[in-house]
Write an enzyme that holds these catalytic residues in place. Structure first.
Site, PDB file in Angstrom:
ATOM      1  CD  GLU A   1       3.458  -3.533  -5.448  1.00 23.94           C
ATOM      2  OE1 GLU A   1       3.833  -4.197  -6.151  1.00 23.94           O
ATOM      3  OE2 GLU A   1       2.535  -3.883  -4.281  1.00 23.94           O
TER       4      GLU A   1
ATOM      5  CE1 TYR B   1       0.753  -8.493  -5.822  1.00 22.21           C
ATOM      6  CE2 TYR B   1       2.847  -7.731  -6.645  1.00 22.21           C
ATOM      7  CZ  TYR B   1       1.829  -7.510  -5.779  1.00 22.21           C
ATOM      8  OH  TYR B   1       1.937  -6.685  -5.198  1.00 22.21           O
TER       9      TYR B   1
END
Length: 387
Positions: free
Chosen positions: A138, A95
């Site tokens: 997730e 990310y």
């Protein structure tokens, strides 16, 4: 923490994203994949070339900016993204890389006069908010997959126990765990992630599971795409006995419990997630209408099996449609669909196939009065929303 002022700044950029979002995202992808080869396996190279991935991400960014105050208005889009990420094994460390490239692209494409420090700071906070949401969801999915019976985390080695041609362009791969252990149950409609090396490059793809869970093996059925790097590798190179790395099942396009009549509509290889849905529904005894559209009879897979099921189960009605031009299956109208559906429109409808095909199906279902909450669909490829 995203402040009220920063939310307002993000929302003020919506017109810019609507006007030039795809150009911005294209620039972003070029920077990301050029400077960070470690993330390339997470992105489908074919979808990059066709522009499908940039368009889908541009749409997702635009929707996020529009609904920054009310993220619940994003509907199924976050769940689609999370499940695609889980199947490909996106990790928290990815990310910051994506965020840095996105912010740099905003500055470079829009220019410093528009993308001021305040705009960049606002988007940095907004991106971090979204990243935290996705990372948390997730993480829960990864933990759940590792904890269930027969589950695992990350890649697990599976051997190709059998390779079977289903049509002129679809082949099924039966996969058994190399370690001999049990294989976790998956819901009808879910998919797995697959990792292979093609010409020395790591590639990852998602493929629908085309058979009900049995605790022993998985089955995927893959169409050989003319420009498909991985699909051609699977068809032409991978043989019975070869070993593939498989990530745990994921996906929210799953058959929900219901006693309403079930309508399954598929186009081309979009038939794959509907097959386990069909098998599951027939086991419950509920009425099922199975509609499949293909370019040609030769390209269609599984017809003999479906017809055999129809002989065994009186509650199953099957309809097939072929496009005489050999083009992507999409050319049927609401009148045809009306003739295929049950008289009552109080049905649960699930559909999957090429995007133009699905748009036609959705328009037809809406025109015929099928409730929006009872229509469900899945994209093969980047997460999107039908309009």
């Amino acid at each position: 923490m995203l402040t009220a002022e920063q939310r307002a700044i993000v929302q003020s950029t919506v017109p810019l994203l609507e006007a030039g979002g795809e150009a911005l995202i294209t620039h972003f992808y070029q920077r990301l994949l050029g400077e960070h080869p470690e993330v390339r396996p997470l992105f489908n190279s074919t979808h990059q070339k066709t522009g499908a991935q940039p368009r889908a991400l541009a749409f997702s960014v635009l929707m996020y900016a529009k609904h920054i105050d009310r993220l619940e208005n994003l509907g199924d889009l976050p769940a689609q993204i999370v499940n695609k990420h889980v199947a490909l094994q996106v990790q928290p460390e990815h990310y910051p890389i994506v965020g840095q490239c996105l912010l740099s692209s905003i500055r470079e494409v829009l220019g410093a006069e528009i993308a001021t420090d305040a705009v960049i700071d606002a988007w940095a906070a907004a991106y971090q908010q979204l990243a935290d949401i996705l990372i948390g969801a997730e993480a829960q999915a990864y933990a759940r997959n590792a904890s269930v019976a027969g589950g695992w985390r990350g890649a697990r080695a599976f051997r190709v126990a059998r390779k079977q041609a289903e049509s002129s362009e679809i082949t099924s791969f039966y996969l058994a765990a190399v370690d001999g252990g049990a294989v976790m149950a998956h819901a009808p409609g879910q998919f797995i992630g697959l990792r292979v090396m093609v010409d020395g490059q790591e590639q990852r793809r998602n493929y629908s599971l085309s058979a009900l869970a049995n605790g022993q093996e998985l089955r995927i059925s893959v169409k050989r795409e003319a420009g498909g790097v991985v699909s051609r590798h699977l068809h032409d190179v991978v043989q019975e006995g070869d070993v593939l790395d498989i990530f745990p099942p994921a996906g929210h396009f799953t058959l929900a419990d219901s006693d309403k009549p079930l309508v399954l509509i598929s186009g081309g290889v979009g038939i794959t997630p509907t097959l386990p849905m069909l098998a599951s529904a027939l086991g419950s005894g509920r009425p099922v209408v199975f509609i499949h559209c293909a370019r040609t009879p030769e390209a269609q897979g599984f017809r003999a099996r479906i017809d055999a099921l129809a002989l065994q189960h009186p509650q199953l009605q099957c309809h097939y449609h072929y496009d005489e031009t050999g083009a992507t299956p999409r050319h049927f109208d609401a009148a045809q669909l009306a003739g295929w559906l049950p008289a009552s429109r109080d049905v649960e409808a699930y559909f999957c196939g090429p995007k133009p095909f699905m748009a036609t199906v959705l328009q037809g279902l809406r025109a015929l009065g099928v409730p929006a909450a009872q229509t469900h669909y899945e994209f093969f490829g980047p997460s999107q929303v039908l309009q």
